[in-house]
Scaffold this motif. Structure first.
Motif, PDB file in Angstrom:
ATOM      1  N   GLY A  54       0.773  -1.346  -0.150  1.00  0.00           N
ATOM      2  CA  GLY A  54       0.048   0.159  -0.070  1.00  0.00           C
ATOM      3  C   GLY A  54       0.942   1.176   0.009  1.00  0.00           C
ATOM      4  O   GLY A  54       2.272   1.071   0.265  1.00  0.00           O
ATOM      5  N   THR A  55       0.094   2.317  -0.280  1.00  0.00           N
ATOM      6  CA  THR A  55       0.716   3.674  -0.238  1.00  0.00           C
ATOM      7  C   THR A  55       0.142   4.654   0.754  1.00  0.00           C
ATOM      8  O   THR A  55      -1.187   4.594   0.718  1.00  0.00           O
ATOM      9  N   ILE A  56       0.599   5.722   1.284  1.00  0.00           N
ATOM     10  CA  ILE A  56       0.029   6.764   1.988  1.00  0.00           C
ATOM     11  C   ILE A  56       0.236   8.044   1.353  1.00  0.00           C
ATOM     12  O   ILE A  56       1.245   8.212   1.069  1.00  0.00           O
ATOM     13  N   TYR A  57      -0.722   8.559   1.178  1.00  0.00           N
ATOM     14  CA  TYR A  57      -0.667  10.175   1.018  1.00  0.00           C
ATOM     15  C   TYR A  57      -1.429  11.152   1.959  1.00  0.00           C
ATOM     16  O   TYR A  57      -2.415  10.494   2.576  1.00  0.00           O
ATOM     17  N   THR A  58      -1.125  12.406   1.702  1.00  0.00           N
ATOM     18  CA  THR A  58      -1.732  13.381   2.676  1.00  0.00           C
ATOM     19  C   THR A  58      -2.633  14.365   2.026  1.00  0.00           C
ATOM     20  O   THR A  58      -2.331  14.855   0.846  1.00  0.00           O
ATOM     21  N   GLU A  59      -3.884  14.407   2.419  1.00  0.00           N
ATOM     22  CA  GLU A  59      -4.837  15.515   1.884  1.00  0.00           C
ATOM     23  C   GLU A  59      -4.691  16.749   2.814  1.00  0.00           C
ATOM     24  O   GLU A  59      -4.926  16.469   4.236  1.00  0.00           O
ATOM     25  N   LYS A  91      -7.903  19.956   9.616  1.00  0.00           N
ATOM     26  CA  LYS A  91      -7.025  19.018  10.063  1.00  0.00           C
ATOM     27  C   LYS A  91      -6.662  18.193   8.743  1.00  0.00           C
ATOM     28  O   LYS A  91      -7.344  18.095   7.690  1.00  0.00           O
ATOM     29  N   ASN A  92      -5.372  17.722   8.666  1.00  0.00           N
ATOM     30  CA  ASN A  92      -4.870  17.141   7.504  1.00  0.00           C
ATOM     31  C   ASN A  92      -5.725  15.561   7.673  1.00  0.00           C
ATOM     32  O   ASN A  92      -6.071  15.083   8.647  1.00  0.00           O
ATOM     33  N   GLN A  93      -5.644  15.109   6.494  1.00  0.00           N
ATOM     34  CA  GLN A  93      -6.443  13.683   6.466  1.00  0.00           C
ATOM     35  C   GLN A  93      -5.230  12.872   5.642  1.00  0.00           C
ATOM     36  O   GLN A  93      -4.508  13.208   4.803  1.00  0.00           O
ATOM     37  N   TYR A  94      -5.488  11.563   6.360  1.00  0.00           N
ATOM     38  CA  TYR A  94      -4.238  10.635   5.737  1.00  0.00           C
ATOM     39  C   TYR A  94      -4.900   9.473   5.077  1.00  0.00           C
ATOM     40  O   TYR A  94      -5.803   8.950   5.658  1.00  0.00           O
ATOM     41  N   HIS A  95      -4.426   9.114   4.016  1.00  0.00           N
ATOM     42  CA  HIS A  95      -5.030   8.010   3.270  1.00  0.00           C
ATOM     43  C   HIS A  95      -4.126   6.776   2.781  1.00  0.00           C
ATOM     44  O   HIS A  95      -3.015   6.960   2.312  1.00  0.00           O
TER      45      HIS A  95
END
Length: 277
Positions: free
Chosen positions: A190-195, A205-209
């Motif tokens: 998997g990969t993680i990116y920040t919104e 607040k930032n959201q993480y996916h």
């Protein structure tokens, strides 16, 4: 709790429970230092709450006014202590850990530190998907007429006629990055990116996916969920995910509408929207 009598089945359930609690759980302490535990899900995932209530043999499930969701709540001290022992050393959401620490202090229970990585295999990922996960197929292009069709029939039409402009994905979303990085490093997929936060919101607040989109990662997920099945309606789409890749490889989605191959793809699309997500 008698460790000799504590079965692997119980440990597996506790791991799953920890993932659900990190996503949708909440420990509340009132001014009298009385503790309650709550967990909220959408109507379509009501089975998650029934699973928890049946396991703990206590608590109540009630609909929340003004929303299409239900809440499980328990206040009995012995049950709260049972929950604490089950979750101790298994939580990763900073907000939940903060609540948990205050409850442990009141109950005089020594709080354990959660390990840096999950011991694999583990039920935590299944619980996190059941609470904060989404599995869907994005469509990047559709014609003007199909895009206006309402309801489930419109969704089926858009997917079935999207030809090559669709992509399956599983996503876990949180304002806390810790559980997502835990999954990433423990399973190595998997990969993680920040919104970035929307400053127009009252409390931005930032959201993480955490996301997976490719066949190899979905195969890994399938192996994990074979051992630790989801308890929510999301399991329906997870079971269909490898069919998606199979049909795309066979190019069934590109066949003429009157062929048996395309009708197989159309039936898949109808199954995909079986539940009202």
């Amino acid at each position: 709790m008698n460790k000799k009598k504590y079965s692997k089945k119980n440990i597996t359930w506790d791991e799953w429970f920890a993932g659900v609690v990190d996503g949708d759980g909440y420990f509340y302490i009132n001014k009298k230092k009385e503790i309650s535990f709550e967990l909220t899900t959408a109507l379509v995932d009501l089975n998650v709450l029934h699973n928890i209530k049946n396991k703990l043999k206590a608590g109540s499930i009630k609909s929340r006014s003004g929303s299409n969701s239900f809440r499980y709540r328990v206040k009995a001290r012995l049950v709260i202590e049972n929950i604490i022992h089950r979750l101790n050393g298994k939580l990763y959401n900073p907000a939940r850990i903060n609540q948990f620490e205050k409850v442990c202090y009141i109950l005089k229970i020594r709080m354990k530190k959660s390990p840096y990585m999950l011991e694999i295999p583990n039920g935590y990922l299944a619980g996190l998907i059941d609470s904060d996960g989404t599995i869907s197929i994005s469509i990047s292009k559709t014609d003007a007429i199909t895009s206006q069709k309402p309801g489930k029939a419109g969704k089926i039409a858009r997917l079935s006629q999207s030809r090559g402009y669709n992509q399956i994905y599983l996503k876990i979303t949180s304002i806390y990055k810790e559980p997502l990085f835990l999954i990433n490093r423990s399973y190595n997929f998997g990969t993680i990116y920040t919104e970035k936060k929307n400053i127009k919101n009252k409390k931005p607040k930032n959201q993480y996916h955490f996301t997976i989109t490719n066949y190899e990662d979905f195969c890994k997920l399938d192996e994990i969920l074979y051992q630790y099945p989801l308890q929510s309606s999301k399991m329906h789409r997870c079971r269909l995910s490898l069919k998606y890749f199979e049909y795309k490889k066979l190019k069934l989605h590109l066949k003429d509408f009157d062929t048996i191959e395309y009708k197989t793809w159309l039936n898949f699309c109808k199954l995909w929207f079986k539940y009202n997500f």
